[in-house]
Write an enzyme that holds these catalytic residues in place. Structure first.
Site, PDB file in Angstrom:
ATOM      1  CB  CYS B 165      -0.978  -0.047   1.157  1.00  0.00           C
ATOM      2  SG  CYS B 165      -2.034  -1.510   0.997  1.00  0.00           S
ATOM      3  CG  HIS B 303      -0.729   4.409   5.235  1.00  0.00           C
ATOM      4  ND1 HIS B 303      -0.878   4.135   3.892  1.00  0.00           N
ATOM      5  CD2 HIS B 303      -0.940   3.226   5.883  1.00  0.00           C
ATOM      6  CE1 HIS B 303      -1.147   2.845   3.727  1.00  0.00           C
ATOM      7  NE2 HIS B 303      -1.200   2.275   4.919  1.00  0.00           N
ATOM      8  CG  HIS B 340      -6.188   1.004   2.458  1.00  0.00           C
ATOM      9  ND1 HIS B 340      -5.429   1.626   1.489  1.00  0.00           N
ATOM     10  CD2 HIS B 340      -5.310   0.267   3.206  1.00  0.00           C
ATOM     11  CE1 HIS B 340      -4.161   1.283   1.634  1.00  0.00           C
ATOM     12  NE2 HIS B 340      -4.063   0.464   2.670  1.00  0.00           N
TER      13      HIS B 340
END
Lengths: 87, 415
Positions: B165, B303, B340
């Protein structure tokens, strides 16, 4: 199954694998590759869909029989009819 | 072509699709208006799940056959690449196609297509003669970049960067490096994700007790809130056009920002648990490369994915770097709106903050009804946008599994 019915079965498959093509005026005696955008992977799709939808097997050595609608009908109609006779 | 390792690299175009917008203006407006993009979808074997779903039209840039043969990741890449090129104003026809690079970050690729084929042959008693001949071109790791090269006729390097990610940031970082090395003269780069189409990712997070649940989908992704209970998985993409400054100026390009600092490192400590010490090291190294002190950063995009532990650990890293002596540093989070988006996350989150250089507004983190005291960072912008005095720098954090960390700093372009 008649040869015309067989051509319609093939056209139904082509409509799904080549959805951008106009299939209203496909010339049965002209090679499919010469009148629409079909590559070798698309022909494998035709083989796969005949297998999946209709239980028809086309050995690699006989792929050239699928060149045009007319040749498809000549080659596939007996296979369809043989399958129908079995069932 | 004049390149050097000191070449200044600038962002000149943005193309994106997010669960709450299919262009940067639409995305930004929804971030300012608090409009989330999470909804319920049906996931194979798992039933109804929450997800961030994109609603762009693939047929805007692809033929029906391309969509049939290709992958969702490919469609997202093509849409974002075409939108970015259009936004850049570059005369694409005149660009030498062998001097364009495509660098697409992705968390994973191939799960969707493999699951689909296994499901397909399950209908035929698992007879592998029904396995698609498209399986390999669909699942090769370079597929999302390769489909874009095919669609656009770009003959330069086109490949993906697998970095969990953190991948969206890595797309931009790698493109900057390739431009500085003179490997290409124009880059299309960023990150994409098709992850909502694989049940495996949902099931994996669920088994990890890290999949969000909420009766209201739009409130499900809630980083920093006491009631957060996991990740909302999203699809999406964001690709940028990057150029060396002199090339961009020569054609009179609009310049969104300048790439001015970055770093990538690894935790080397756990498969899934983040490591705040390494995250802080990553951010500090990016600051050093850009010649910044912590107080020079005006927006920090976190994040944070809304897992109970992960958010706290990132906050620990941010606290270690920024402390309490950075009164002009504001902190936000985009996953609270869209979930996400995995490999697209870093690239999308940066895009959502870029307009702050012009409007001096910091979009908030939404869905924070009860701030977790362990996440109570100074400068956290909660629930309402905040007008600030100065936005000259943005730090974009993106971290991923297997302990990969990335920090990217962009700054307002000043000639």
């Amino acid at each position: 199954m008649t040869k015309d019915e067989c051509k319609n079965v093939v056209l139904e498959i082509i409509a799904d694998i080549a959805p951008d093509e106009d299939l209203s005026n496909v010339k049965p005696d002209v090679r499919l590759r010469d009148q629409m955008q079909l590559d070798s992977m698309d022909f494998l799709d035709i083989v796969m869909e005949l297998r999946k939808r209709h239980g028809i097997e086309v050995p690699e050595s006989e792929y050239m029989q699928l060149a045009s609608l007319d040749s498809c009908a000549e080659y596939l109609t007996p296979k369809f009819n043989a399958l129908a006779a079995k069932s | 072509m004049k390149q050097s390792q000191q070449s200044r690299i600038v962002i000149t175009g943005v193309g994106l699709t997010a669960p709450n917008g299919n262009s940067l203006p639409e995305f930004r407006q929804n971030l300012l208006n608090g409009v989330a993009g999470v909804e319920r979808i049906e996931v194979r074997y798992m039933g109804t799940q929450l997800a961030g779903v994109c609603h762009f039209d693939p047929l805007k840039y692809q033929k029906k056959k391309e969509v049939r043969v290709g992958t969702r990741a490919g469609s997202i890449s093509i849409y974002c690449a075409r939108e970015a090129l259009a936004d850049s104003g570059v005369s694409f026809e005149t660009l030498p196609k062998d001097r364009i690079g495509i660098y697409v970050g992705c968390t994973e690729h191939g799960n969707v297509e493999t699951e689909n084929e296994i499901y397909n042959i399950s209908k035929f008693n698992y007879d592998t003669k029904f396995w698609s001949h498209y399986h390999n071109p669909r699942t090769v790791a370079n597929n999302p970049a390769g489909e874009a090269s095919l669609n656009l006729g770009i003959t330069g390097p086109a490949y993906t960067i697998g970095a969990a990610c953190a991948a969206g940031n890595l797309g931009l970082i790698h493109a900057s490096q390739m431009l500085r090395l003179g490997e290409v003269d124009f880059a299309v780069c960023g990150g994409i994700s098709e992850s909502i189409h694989t049940f495996g990712i949902f099931a994996g997070f669920k088994s990890q007790n890290a999949l969000a649940t909420h009766e209201d989908p739009k409130q499900a992704s809630r980083p920093f809130d006491m009631a957060r209970n996991g990740i909302v998985i999203a699809e999406g993409g964001c690709l940028y056009t990057l150029e060396r400054l002199e090339d961009a100026q020569a054609r009179g390009a609009k310049i969104y920002a300048e790439i001015s600092g970055y770093h990538v490192n690894s935790d080397a400590s756990d498969y899934v648990l983040p490591n705040p010490v390494r995250q802080a090291e990553c951010v500090r190294a990016a600051l050093r490369r850009g010649g910044f002190e912590a107080q020079d950063i005006h927006i920090v995009n976190t994040h944070a994915t809304a897992t109970p532990l992960g958010d706290i650990q990132e906050c620990e890293a941010i606290r270690a770097v920024f402390g309490t002596g950075c009164p002009d540093t504001y902190i936000n989070n985009t996953k609270s709106y869209i979930g996400h988006a995995m490999g697209a996350a870093g690239a999308l989150e940066l895009a959502g903050n870029l307009p702050s250089f012009d409007d001096l507004i910091v979009h908030p983190t939404i869905n924070v009804d009860d701030l977790d005291p362990q996440c109570a960072l100074p400068g956290l912008v909660l629930n309402q946008p905040r007008k600030v005095a100065k936005v000259d720098t943005i730090l974009n954090n993106s971290f991923g599994m297997l302990g990969i960390n990335s920090a990217l700093i962009v700054r307002r372009f000043v000639p």
